[in-house]
Design an enzyme around this catalytic site. Structure first.
Site, mmCIF file in Angstrom:
data_model
loop_
_atom_site.group_PDB
_atom_site.id
_atom_site.type_symbol
_atom_site.label_atom_id
_atom_site.label_comp_id
_atom_site.label_asym_id
_atom_site.label_seq_id
_atom_site.Cartn_x
_atom_site.Cartn_y
_atom_site.Cartn_z
ATOM 1 C CB CYS A 119 -0.645 -0.377 1.450
ATOM 2 S SG CYS A 119 -2.032 -1.351 1.500
ATOM 3 C CG HIS A 252 -2.781 3.280 1.833
ATOM 4 N ND1 HIS A 252 -3.665 3.105 1.222
ATOM 5 C CD2 HIS A 252 -2.702 2.907 2.861
ATOM 6 C CE1 HIS A 252 -4.742 1.666 0.425
ATOM 7 N NE2 HIS A 252 -4.237 1.305 2.128
ATOM 8 C CG ASN A 282 -7.234 -1.061 0.826
ATOM 9 O OD1 ASN A 282 -5.724 -0.864 0.337
ATOM 10 N ND2 ASN A 282 -6.542 -1.745 2.521
HETATM 11 O O1 UT7 Z 1 -4.041 -1.035 3.489
HETATM 12 C C1 UT7 Z 1 -2.668 -1.216 4.385
HETATM 13 C C2 UT7 Z 1 -3.166 -1.496 6.267
HETATM 14 N N1 UT7 Z 1 -4.773 -1.468 5.988
HETATM 15 C C3 UT7 Z 1 -4.853 -0.794 7.235
HETATM 16 O O2 UT7 Z 1 -4.565 -0.024 7.524
HETATM 17 C C4 UT7 Z 1 -6.124 -2.101 7.815
HETATM 18 C C5 UT7 Z 1 -6.067 -1.447 9.519
HETATM 19 N N2 UT7 Z 1 -6.699 -1.806 10.124
HETATM 20 C C6 UT7 Z 1 -8.176 -1.847 10.381
HETATM 21 O O3 UT7 Z 1 -8.268 -0.665 9.663
HETATM 22 C C7 UT7 Z 1 -8.803 -2.352 10.958
HETATM 23 O O4 UT7 Z 1 -8.103 -3.224 11.682
HETATM 24 C C8 UT7 Z 1 -10.217 -2.935 10.823
HETATM 25 C C9 UT7 Z 1 -10.972 -2.554 10.228
HETATM 26 C C10 UT7 Z 1 -9.421 -3.939 9.849
HETATM 27 C C11 UT7 Z 1 -10.835 -4.222 11.566
HETATM 28 O O5 UT7 Z 1 -11.519 -3.039 12.544
HETATM 29 P P1 UT7 Z 1 -11.270 -2.870 14.597
HETATM 30 O O6 UT7 Z 1 -12.222 -2.024 15.020
HETATM 31 O O7 UT7 Z 1 -9.966 -2.705 14.098
HETATM 32 O O8 UT7 Z 1 -12.515 -4.442 14.779
HETATM 33 P P2 UT7 Z 1 -10.990 -5.877 15.524
HETATM 34 O O9 UT7 Z 1 -10.019 -6.915 14.417
HETATM 35 O O10 UT7 Z 1 -10.327 -5.272 16.637
HETATM 36 O O11 UT7 Z 1 -12.752 -6.663 15.282
HETATM 37 C C12 UT7 Z 1 -13.377 -6.253 16.176
HETATM 38 C C13 UT7 Z 1 -15.100 -6.884 16.583
HETATM 39 C C14 UT7 Z 1 -14.403 -8.506 16.435
HETATM 40 O O12 UT7 Z 1 -15.174 -9.277 17.396
HETATM 41 P P3 UT7 Z 1 -14.629 -9.771 18.693
HETATM 42 O O13 UT7 Z 1 -13.444 -10.530 18.640
HETATM 43 O O14 UT7 Z 1 -15.249 -7.826 19.421
HETATM 44 O O15 UT7 Z 1 -16.326 -9.960 19.137
HETATM 45 C C15 UT7 Z 1 -14.322 -9.492 15.041
HETATM 46 O O16 UT7 Z 1 -14.664 -10.488 15.257
HETATM 47 O O17 UT7 Z 1 -15.914 -6.972 15.217
HETATM 48 C C16 UT7 Z 1 -15.604 -8.474 14.278
HETATM 49 N N3 UT7 Z 1 -15.282 -8.433 12.895
HETATM 50 C C17 UT7 Z 1 -16.574 -8.043 12.396
HETATM 51 N N4 UT7 Z 1 -17.570 -8.583 12.786
HETATM 52 C C18 UT7 Z 1 -18.599 -8.476 11.295
HETATM 53 C C19 UT7 Z 1 -14.337 -8.082 12.080
HETATM 54 N N5 UT7 Z 1 -14.440 -8.019 10.907
HETATM 55 C C20 UT7 Z 1 -16.561 -8.289 11.278
HETATM 56 C C21 UT7 Z 1 -16.701 -8.202 9.898
HETATM 57 N N6 UT7 Z 1 -18.375 -7.995 10.528
HETATM 58 N N7 UT7 Z 1 -16.798 -7.490 8.717
#
Ligand code: UT7
Length: 325
Positions: A119, A252, A282
């Protein structure tokens, strides 16, 4: 006279198939995966993305974006003496997408190569092109970010499959006696390989390991916010400028929350941030030139504006380019 490089035209291309969150949620539900429009919008800001048809490659998308950038610059493909494609989803293992794209534009002779910095690819590629122009190795470059990330998504993983899209963006970068690119700041830290990768490799006629994207989202998120601030500050310091001099921040486009945090840390109003993540998702190396072109064509970005472009992603890699448009 000092030789600088300057963007003289921008272009972009999105494949026609557009999936809203509702479309994707329905597709994933059919595979037994539970997600929702609310979760995707709230956690990422993404509302839609584009997916390329199975026979469309990164060089196809990139060539279309390049044609549009050439038209905007008032240049012909034959004027170009350097082609750099930033991509992590090239058409083939080799040769490069850049060579394939060069031939699609009907040109030959100048150097053409890919840059693989995920990225951060576009800011890496722009910095390389700027350096080659400043040292006289090239005078009119096409710098392209092109990706078909839909090919490497694991549609059984809801934590990654809702985030990415396909597309391409391009700029024509030309030698100029006025700046142009003012400063760049590039970095990598390979100890973070595992937090965002496609670990598979081709060996003996097979793919060994998974050919699908895997990401520790929260780990990437945490690192991204810090390095986007430090890279911007480093580029500003090199140009002896401050954040108050930035007219538009083009980070990005991965997650609107990362972009909001970056703007806040840089004490910039979010009104000065170009946002396309809502419509594109993305698109990895394509996200910055896609956002740049959208903002140029909508009339937001005008000639003479000061832009801060910032990439961050797999590697771990990150960087910033400060420029006068
Ligand atoms: O391009 C290269 C750079 N990449 C990035 O910059 C990505 C950086 N990371 C992010 O943008 C975020 O970390 C994500 C969007 C990937 C995830 O968001 P988050 O707020 O960090 O969520 P998390 O991974 O901590 O997950 C929170 C909850 C989890 O459930 P529990 O464990 O709290 O019950 C996940 O299982 O959200 C759940 N979850 C979802 N729920 C519904 C994860 N993905 C999904 C989904 N739909 N698609």
């Amino acid at each position: 006279m000092t030789r600088y490089s300057r963007i003289t035209g921008t272009g972009s291309f999105l494949p026609p198939r557009r999936l809203t969150n509702a479309d994707l949620v329905a597709e994933l539900a059919a595979k037994g995966l539970e997600t929702s429009d609310e979760w995707i919008v709230e956690r990422t800001g993404i509302r839609a993305r584009h997916f390329a048809a199975p026979d469309v490659t990164s060089s196809d998308l990139g060539a279309e974006a390049a044609r549009r950038a050439l038209e905007a610059a008032g240049r012909l493909p034959s004027d170009i003496d350097l082609v750099i494609v930033a991509t992590s989803t090239p058409d083939m293992v080799f040769p490069s997408a850049a060579c394939i794209l060069q031939s699609k534009l009907g040109i030959a002779g100048g150097p053409a190569f890919d840059v693989q910095a995920v990225c951060s690819g576009f800011v890496y590629a722009l910095t390389i092109a700027d350096s080659m122009i400043k040292t006289g190795l090239a005078s009119k470059a096409l710098v392209i970010g092109a990706e078909v990330f839909s090919r490497i998504l694991d549609f059984s993983d809801r934590t990654t499959s809702v985030l990415f899209g396909d597309g391409a963006g391009a700029v024509v970068l030309e030698a100029s006696d006025t700046p142009g690119i003012l400063a760049s700041d590039l970095h990598a830290d390979g100890k973070h390989v595992g937090i965002l990768c496609v670990p598979g490799q081709v060996s003996g006629g097979k793919v060994i390991g998974s050919p699908l994207l895997t990401m520790d989202g929260p780990a990437v998120f945490k690192l991204a916010v810090g390095v986007l601030e430090s890279a911007a500050r480093a580029a500003l310091a090199k140009a002896e400028m401050t954040e108050a001099d930035i007219d538009w921040l083009i980070p990005h486009q991965a997650n609107i929350r990362i972009m909001q945090s970056t703007a806040k840390r840089l004490k910039m109003s979010f009104d000065k941030v170009i946002v396309t993540v809502d419509q594109h998702g993305n698109t990895s190396a394509a996200s910055i030139p896609l956002a740049l072109d959208a903002a140029v064509r909508s009339g937001k970005i005008k000639k003479g504006d000061t832009l801060m472009l910032e990439g961050v992603g797999g590697g771990f890699t990150w960087g910033a380019v400060l420029l006068t448009y």
